[in-house]
Structure formats: C-alpha cells, structure tokens
Design a protein around this motif. Structure first.
Motif, mmCIF file in Angstrom:
data_model
loop_
_atom_site.group_PDB
_atom_site.id
_atom_site.type_symbol
_atom_site.label_atom_id
_atom_site.label_comp_id
_atom_site.label_asym_id
_atom_site.label_seq_id
_atom_site.Cartn_x
_atom_site.Cartn_y
_atom_site.Cartn_z
ATOM 1 N N ALA A 14 -2.637 9.817 4.661
ATOM 2 C CA ALA A 14 -2.083 8.813 5.580
ATOM 3 C C ALA A 14 -1.050 7.965 4.860
ATOM 4 O O ALA A 14 -1.155 7.715 3.666
ATOM 5 C CB ALA A 14 -3.200 7.911 6.095
ATOM 6 N N ASP A 15 -0.060 7.535 5.609
ATOM 7 C CA ASP A 15 1.014 6.720 5.044
ATOM 8 C C ASP A 15 1.057 5.374 5.768
ATOM 9 O O ASP A 15 0.402 5.180 6.785
ATOM 10 C CB ASP A 15 2.360 7.446 5.204
ATOM 11 N N ASP A 16 1.863 4.455 5.207
ATOM 12 C CA ASP A 16 2.114 3.201 5.895
ATOM 13 C C ASP A 16 2.704 3.486 7.280
ATOM 14 O O ASP A 16 3.447 4.444 7.465
ATOM 15 C CB ASP A 16 3.137 2.357 5.115
ATOM 16 N N VAL A 17 2.385 2.647 8.207
ATOM 17 C CA VAL A 17 2.958 2.750 9.546
ATOM 18 C C VAL A 17 3.957 1.614 9.717
ATOM 19 O O VAL A 17 3.621 0.440 9.526
ATOM 20 C CB VAL A 17 1.862 2.657 10.622
ATOM 21 N N LEU A 18 5.185 1.974 10.058
ATOM 22 C CA LEU A 18 6.230 0.963 10.224
ATOM 23 C C LEU A 18 6.100 0.297 11.583
ATOM 24 O O LEU A 18 5.878 0.952 12.604
ATOM 25 C CB LEU A 18 7.617 1.599 10.097
ATOM 26 N N MET A 70 0.840 -1.185 0.000
ATOM 27 C CA MET A 70 0.000 0.000 0.000
ATOM 28 C C MET A 70 0.886 1.250 0.000
ATOM 29 O O MET A 70 2.065 1.193 0.263
ATOM 30 C CB MET A 70 -0.922 0.007 1.216
ATOM 31 N N ALA A 71 0.249 2.351 -0.220
ATOM 32 C CA ALA A 71 0.989 3.606 -0.252
ATOM 33 C C ALA A 71 0.119 4.668 0.400
ATOM 34 O O ALA A 71 -1.005 4.421 0.817
ATOM 35 C CB ALA A 71 1.289 3.981 -1.700
ATOM 36 N N LYS A 72 0.716 5.860 0.468
ATOM 37 C CA LYS A 72 -0.055 6.967 1.015
ATOM 38 C C LYS A 72 -1.363 7.148 0.247
ATOM 39 O O LYS A 72 -1.423 6.941 -0.957
ATOM 40 C CB LYS A 72 0.766 8.248 0.932
ATOM 41 N N THR A 73 -2.367 7.561 0.953
ATOM 42 C CA THR A 73 -3.661 7.814 0.340
ATOM 43 C C THR A 73 -4.434 8.754 1.255
ATOM 44 O O THR A 73 -3.936 9.155 2.309
ATOM 45 C CB THR A 73 -4.419 6.490 0.125
ATOM 46 N N TRP A 74 -5.630 9.141 0.846
ATOM 47 C CA TRP A 74 -6.476 9.970 1.703
ATOM 48 C C TRP A 74 -7.267 9.069 2.641
ATOM 49 O O TRP A 74 -7.751 8.010 2.237
ATOM 50 C CB TRP A 74 -7.428 10.811 0.851
#
Lengths: 345, 468
Positions: B161-165, B1-5
């Motif tokens: 929002a971005d991926d959370v590590l 996944m990637a950043k998205t709204w």
C-alpha cells in the motif's frame, strides 16, 4: 517547480496525503549475541499470530532458534522437531532442544530468515533459510521445524553452538491476524522502480539505509533469455553465489562469477518473479537469500522452474543501491517492476 | 509515511471442523503475500483456488517437491496445490504472488507440514503460475480433500500500500496563516502546519566562568535536549569540555552549569568540534593541534555524562584534510566527516561502526563550501542525512545544503541564499552550531561578549517564507 505570482499567490500543486494502514509486521524485539557468547534472547514481547526472525551470526558454529512463552524461560527441552538440508544433504531430527538451520564450525558468517506460525492453541511451525559462508565459499541451507508447545511464543532466543567471534544481531517481527492500524510497520519502502523502456541493466537507489532488506521483483523480458544478476552500490567485486535449480544439489553457477549474485531467474526463457532478503547490518558482509519462479512460455502446458540463489557480497559497505544486469541475449522489458523494503533492528 | 505491506481484508477463519473455505474477496494489488495456517481435519490434498477457478485443467502449471527433494513439473492441473499425499498434521504455508494485470500470475509457495507423533515435519516447496492474464487475483477459495479443514484454520492476505493523495490543488491563493509550504518535488507543494504561537528566540549567557574569554567554544546538545556541552580550545583551562543542564528540554534559557567537565588537553591541544554518539556512550572531538591532527573517541561510563569520559582512541586525519574545525558521524556510525581549513567537508568510512582506532579510510568524497564562506567554524548533517548546515565566519552566516543521497557528502548542493541564516543580528563572531534532526530547533554559539548561546525555536527560514 513552483511559480510565484503577483498578488501574493504561488502556483503549483498542493497535496495532502493519508498514510497507508500500519496493519502488517512490526518489530517485537531484538537481541545481540555478544562476542565470546553463544546465544542471546529477546525480552518478553506481546505475542503475535505471525512472526519472522531475521538474524546474522558471525563465527560460532551453526544457527539455531528457541522459544519461550508466558513470560517464562526459553524452552531448551526436547520439544522441537526438524527436517533440514545442508547444502544438498538432507536429514531429520526428532526430540531436539532447538531448531537449527546449518551447523559447521568452519563457518565465518550465517544470515538466516525464518517464518513462524504462532497461533494460540496449535503447535508452532517454522521454515528457515540460511545463507552461510566458509571464507569465500557459500552454502545453501534450509529447514522446516516445529515446537510442540501450544502457548504463543513471547520470547525468542537465537543461538550458535559455540561462541560467536563478533557481535551478532537479530530482530523479531510479527503481526496479529487482526493487527490494529497503529504504530509503524517494520517494512518500509526504501526503493521502487518500474521500467518504461527496454534496458540491459537498471538500478534502484535506496532512500535510506536499513539493517535488513526485502524485495519483490517481477521481470519482464524481450528477446532471448534474461538472467538477472544482482550487485550493490555499483560495485562489481567480491560476490559469491550458491544456487539450486528445481530442488537439485546446490552448485556455484557458472554464470555468476564474483562480479554479482546470479539469481538464475531466467533459465526458462520467460517472465520471472523473485522474492529476496538481504542482510545490510553495519560492519559485516552481506548475505542474500532469493527464491524465483520462472514462467517459461505462456500457457498451462509449459514447464516452469523454481530457482534458489543464496549468496554473499563480501564487502562491509552499507548497501545504498541495488544493480540488476542481464547476462544473456535478451533484455529487461518495459514493465519490469521492483519494490524494495527495509527495516532496522 | 511510505509504501508498506498492509492486510487487504479481514482474516478468514474456518468456524467448524470439516468446513471448506468458500470464496472470499480482497482488494486488488500487484503483489500478494498469503499466510495460510491449516488445522488438520481431512486427509486429502489442500488446494488454493484464485478467482473461483475450481475446474478445468488449462489454467495452472506448477513444479513442486517434498522433503527438500527434487521438484517435479505438473502441467495443466487445477488450482494451487498445497501438498501431495495426505496431510498428517497442522501446517504453515506462505505464498508470494506477482499479480500483474495483463500478465500470467507467478507464484512461489512453501509449506512446513506437521507430521504425526515425534516425527520431523515435512517440507513442501513449489513455484507455479495462474495463466489467466486478464485482471488480477482478487479472491480465493480453498479445499482440503473430502475431510475439509479443522476449526481455527485461517488465511490472511497482504499487499503493498502507498500513501493516498488528497486535497490536490493546481492553484493556491489566500495562504492560511500558520501554514507553510515546502517544495519537495516537481510542481508539488506539501503543506505542514506550524505552531500558532511560536516561541521567541532565547539565549543563555555562559560568560567566562567556565570557557575562558577568547576561547573558541563549540556547542552540542544531547540526552533529548536536556544537556548542553561547550568546549574550549584554550590552554588556560587545558582544553576542557563543560556540561550544562537544561531544566526544560531544548530551552537554553534554563541552562545551568552542571559542575561537570572533562580535560581534553591530556590527549591533544586545540580542541574544536565535539559530537556525541546518538545514545551518549561515545564522545568525539577533533583536534587542530599542529603535529596532532586527530579525531578522538572517548567512552562515557555513564551515558551523556562528560565527567565520566575515560578510555580513548584516535584517528589521524592529516593525510586526507588540512586542519580540523568540526567532526560529525552518521546515524549508524559507519561514516565520519571532518571540516577542514579550506572550508571543505571530507567523508570517511568506518569499517567497524563507531570505531576510529583502526579501519578508518577516506571515502574519497568531499564537498567544498568555499563559494559561500571561506572561514569554516562548524557544521552538522541533519534531516536523516539529507541536509548539511555549515557555519562560516567570513560573512557570519549559517548555510544550508541538500544531499541528494543521504549521508553522501559528494552529492551536496547549496540551497541558495534564501536559505541562509544571518547571525549578524546577534553576534559578530558565531562559532558552534547544533540543530535538531528536522531543523525545527537550533542553537548557535557566540565567542564575543557577552559569550552566549542563541536559540531558534523554529526554522528561521520558514519564518521569513511565512511572511512572504
């Protein structure tokens, strides 16, 4: 890099990621107006509270939108109202059978972005923006409209007023107010950059090719004015811009020329914020619609500006890179930040 | 996944006619999109207040206009105004906000305002700023004159929002069985589980019943792994393409001849690589015939059915490359690639997607694989345009390359010998190759007895790394 160590060990960093929630706009449907036809509609889809339609029409005569509900036929009755401005000329129309945003048989191409409210039990409101072009001459067109039906929209038709000259495509996206975290959002990040130094130009490589692009740009500046100019794929040919400052009559900006699309997001000599949409469909030229706010000097007592720039890159190569250059005496400052999203039909 | 709204909080809805919207909070975000649908109740101005700033006249500046007229400035006012004049009907509003901490917050907003009766809606366009630099906007409240909002009015706030590590480590020991590690970024390793019981390789002996012995046979797979196609460059069968059915998708051991074929030789001889459009409606083949160096496109009246290929169009490539061993197109049909005698892959631009009758031009981009293998057989671009697989018969190996820019062949670079697949273990004469996009499955053909197609159920390279 990864280090391979003795004892069957490798060293680096290991990360697992959790994906962001998928709670915003998702694809609901799409359509293609075949060459020689004047309209196309989606299949019935699950209605959503918020909708957007992004579309491109080649040839034809104007760009209009119609709706259907309850899995029924498209409503072509006199149930639409609208107010529009066609490259500086305003008009109002009541009791229409559609909501249209631009009408001219000389058009070669139109790119439209529409935002639509689709709340059950209320009339449906639309605001539309269309970048059109007659040959190399662009125009800036806007409309607000409503559909008096209170059932939720579950079908969309995009139409022209004469047959299109080549296949023309559109996509409908939407999200509920309580959109569940499932599936995949339409808008996926395909480029991002935050400047960490002062530069006169910068670019963003896109990680994948998408049919429609959306970007948000916050420009920080140092020195004098910084008027961002937008180009694509390191190509500086075949651009045209039509812009309106503070709601004034659209003009071809003197600072634009044909080497870029002149965003005019810097006339007030301050920070600026731009929201843009770009058509990146295969085989067609690329329309661009941007709105910018220009902050001017800091503080509440200073006047700010709003600038709209609608333009075209008259090239059919798919866009894989966004180039921004400044045109005045200042420079892009550290902290300038852009996020680019894309989605496919 | 990637950043998205994403939605930053639950939508706030007005419960009763006449209510105002009390302060509500949401997660901080550098960019905000606010969608505000107003059910008409009161008749006054509507105003949105960030961070509970509802008084004082030194924190907001705006410029706005109605009905597509000129926008006038309104310095030193209170809150983000929604209209001027009285609200006549329901209303849709959207706001975009640059919400950077340490800077003024810049705002663009627009309204479509319902008018009474059959009148056209009003427009409202504005830009403005909230001049407080400290922190970010993390709450809103809203008022609509003295009459308030109608029940059902709602306001939604979105951000990026971005991926959370998670599970970050600096040293890895005791690598779990059935895990694999892939370096995709500097000093980062991503872990992905592989099947606990991977299937062994399988094969299908196609023999000489269709493709004549000694013919060069390329392999392609279509229709979600349920169909396989072999081509012949032999004059004895007039350069036919043959279709096989895989009763189990992506299992070549279940293949059987579908009694369907197409005679490519009617247009050109020496048929080499063949590929399908991703929906099975077009079939492309490259001809290496002297005097007829061309790439042909055939239209299938039934998708994926080779026996229904009909009308054709072609592009002569001889002005760009010498010889043609295989052909490939990108996922949207705007780029085409040809493998030449000199083990170089050339890129073309298609001005009309999927069309080769006109509008094809050299992109002046290429990549030479000669350093690895100077006897080209076939190739495929996978992983959504970022991986190139090239099959050569000088050393009988499949080589892997990375394209730093997807679908730009000029950005290809060799992944190194560790990524090679050695075909010598099952044939002395590999020819066609076809890979799933993520390289989790591939098939390689052999044009030596017993004339078979060999299947790999997962990336053989990763098998070896798993052992290591």
């Amino acid at each position: 890099m990864v280090e391979y160590l003795s004892g069957n060990r490798i060293q680096g960093t290991s990360t697992l990621t959790s994906s962001p929630p998928q709670t915003s706009w998702k694809k609901l449907g799409s359509g293609t107006i075949s060459s020689g036809s004047a309209s196309a509609s989606t299949s019935s889809f699950t209605a959503k509270d918020n909708m957007m339609v992004l579309g491109n029409i080649n040839g034809g005569n104007g760009y209009a939108i119609q709706f259907g509900h309850s899995s029924g036929a498209i409503d072509t009755g006199s149930n639409y109202r609208e107010r529009y401005i066609t490259d500086g000329t305003t008009n109002t129309q009541a009791l229409r059978g559609d909501i249209w945003c631009y009408y001219d048989s000389n058009d070669d191409q139109m790119f439209n972005v529409s935002e639509i409210s689709n709340y059950n039990g209320a009339e449906k409101f639309v605001f539309m923006k269309t970048a059109s072009r007659d040959g190399t001459s662009p125009k800036l067109n806007k409309a607000v409209g409503k559909w008096t039906q209170t059932n939720q929209i579950d079908k969309v038709q995009v139409k022209s007023f004469s047959n299109v000259s080549a296949d023309s495509k559109f996509v409908v996206i939407g999200c509920d107010n309580d959109e569940s975290d499932s599936g995949t959002n339409f808008w996926e990040s395909i480029g991002s950059k935050t400047l960490d130094s002062t530069v006169s130009s910068f670019s963003v490589d896109l990680t994948s090719t998408k049919d429609f692009l959306m970007f948000v740009l916050t420009k920080e500046k140092t020195g004098g004015y910084v008027n961002p100019k937008l180009a694509f794929n390191d190509n500086t040919s075949n651009y045209k811009t039509r812009s309106s400052d503070n709601g004034g009559s659209p003009t071809d900006p003197s600072g634009g020329g044909t080497s870029n699309i002149f965003l005019r997001a810097g006339e007030a000599d301050g920070r600026s914020f731009t929201v843009g949409y770009i058509c990146n469909l295969a085989g067609v030229q690329h329309g661009v619609i941007t709105d910018s706010t220009n902050a001017g000097s800091e503080g509440a007592g200073t006047t700010i500006d709003r600038n709209q720039a609608f333009g075209w890159w008259q090239d059919t190569s798919r866009i894989t890179k966004l180039n921004f250059t400044k045109s005045a005496s200042g420079s892009f400052a550290s902290g300038t930040k852009i996020e680019v999203f894309g989605g496919n039909i | 996944m990637a950043k998205t709204w994403k939605r930053l909080r639950d939508v706030v809805t007005v419960a009763n006619d006449g209510d105002q919207i009390s302060q509500f909070t949401f997660d901080a975000n550098d960019y905000l999109k606010v969608v505000f649908f107003i059910k008409k109740e009161g008749t006054g101005d509507m105003t949105l207040f960030p961070n509970a700033v509802t008084s004082g006249s030194n924190t907001f500046t705006a410029r706005y206009g109605k009905d597509f007229g000129s926008l006038t400035s309104n310095n030193n006012h209170i809150g983000i105004h929604g209209n001027y004049g009285q609200l006549e009907g329901d209303c849709l509003a959207t706001y975009y906000i640059s919400n950077k901490s340490g800077e003024e917050k810049l705002i663009l907003w627009e309204y479509a305002l319902g008018a009474s009766g059959d009148n056209a809606p009003d427009s409202f366009e504005a830009s403005g700023k909230y001049t407080t630099k400290t922190g970010q906007i993390t709450s809103f409240s809203a008022t609509c004159g003295s009459g308030g909002f109608g029940a059902g009015t709602w306001i939604a706030v979105y951000g990026i929002a971005d991926d959370v590590l998670t599970d970050e480590k600096t040293t890895l020991t005791n690598v779990p069985i059935n895990s694999r590690y892939e370096e995709v970024d500097t000093r980062k390793i991503y872990r992905r589980a592989i099947p606990s019981s991977p299937e062994a390789s399988k094969n299908y002996v196609y023999g000489t019943s269709q493709v004549p012995a000694g013919a060069n046979a390329t392999v392609s797979i279509g229709d979600s792994g349920t169909k396989m196609y072999l081509t012949s460059n032999s004059s004895s069968d007039s350069q036919k393409g043959y279709q096989y059915t895989l009763s189990t998708a992506y299992d070549v051991s279940t293949a059987s001849y579908a009694s369907k074929s197409f005679q490519f030789g009617s247009q050109s001889q020496d048929t080499r690589g063949m590929k399908w459009k991703n929906n099975g409606t077009y079939c492309y083949k490259i001809s290496d015939q002297t005097g007829n160096k061309a790439i042909y496109r055939y239209t299938a009246s039934t998708a994926w059915d080779i026996s229904t290929l009909g009308s054709n169009q072609s592009y002569t490539y001889s002005s760009v490359q010498t010889g043609g061993k295989d052909v490939e197109l990108n996922d949207d049909g705007t780029k085409m690639y040809g493998l030449a005698d000199n083990a170089t892959i050339y890129q073309y631009t298609l001005s009309t997607a999927w069309q080769v009758s006109s509008g094809v031009s050299s992109a002046s981009k290429s990549h030479s694989c000669q350093s690895q293998d100077n006897a080209p057989r076939s190739f495929q671009i996978t992983n959504s345009g970022t991986k190139l697989r090239y099959l050569g018969s000088q050393y009988n190996k499949l080589y892997t390359y990375t394209l730093s820019t997807a679908w730009d062949i000029s950005t290809a670079s060799y992944d190194g010998a560790d990524s090679d697949i050695d075909c010598n273990t099952f044939t002395d004469n590999p020819y066609g190759v076809w890979c799933k996009d993520d390289f989790s499955w591939l098939a390689i053909g052999s044009v030596d007895s017993p004339y078979d197609v060999q299947q790999f159920d997962k990336d053989p390279v990763w098998k070896e790394r798993g052992v290591a």
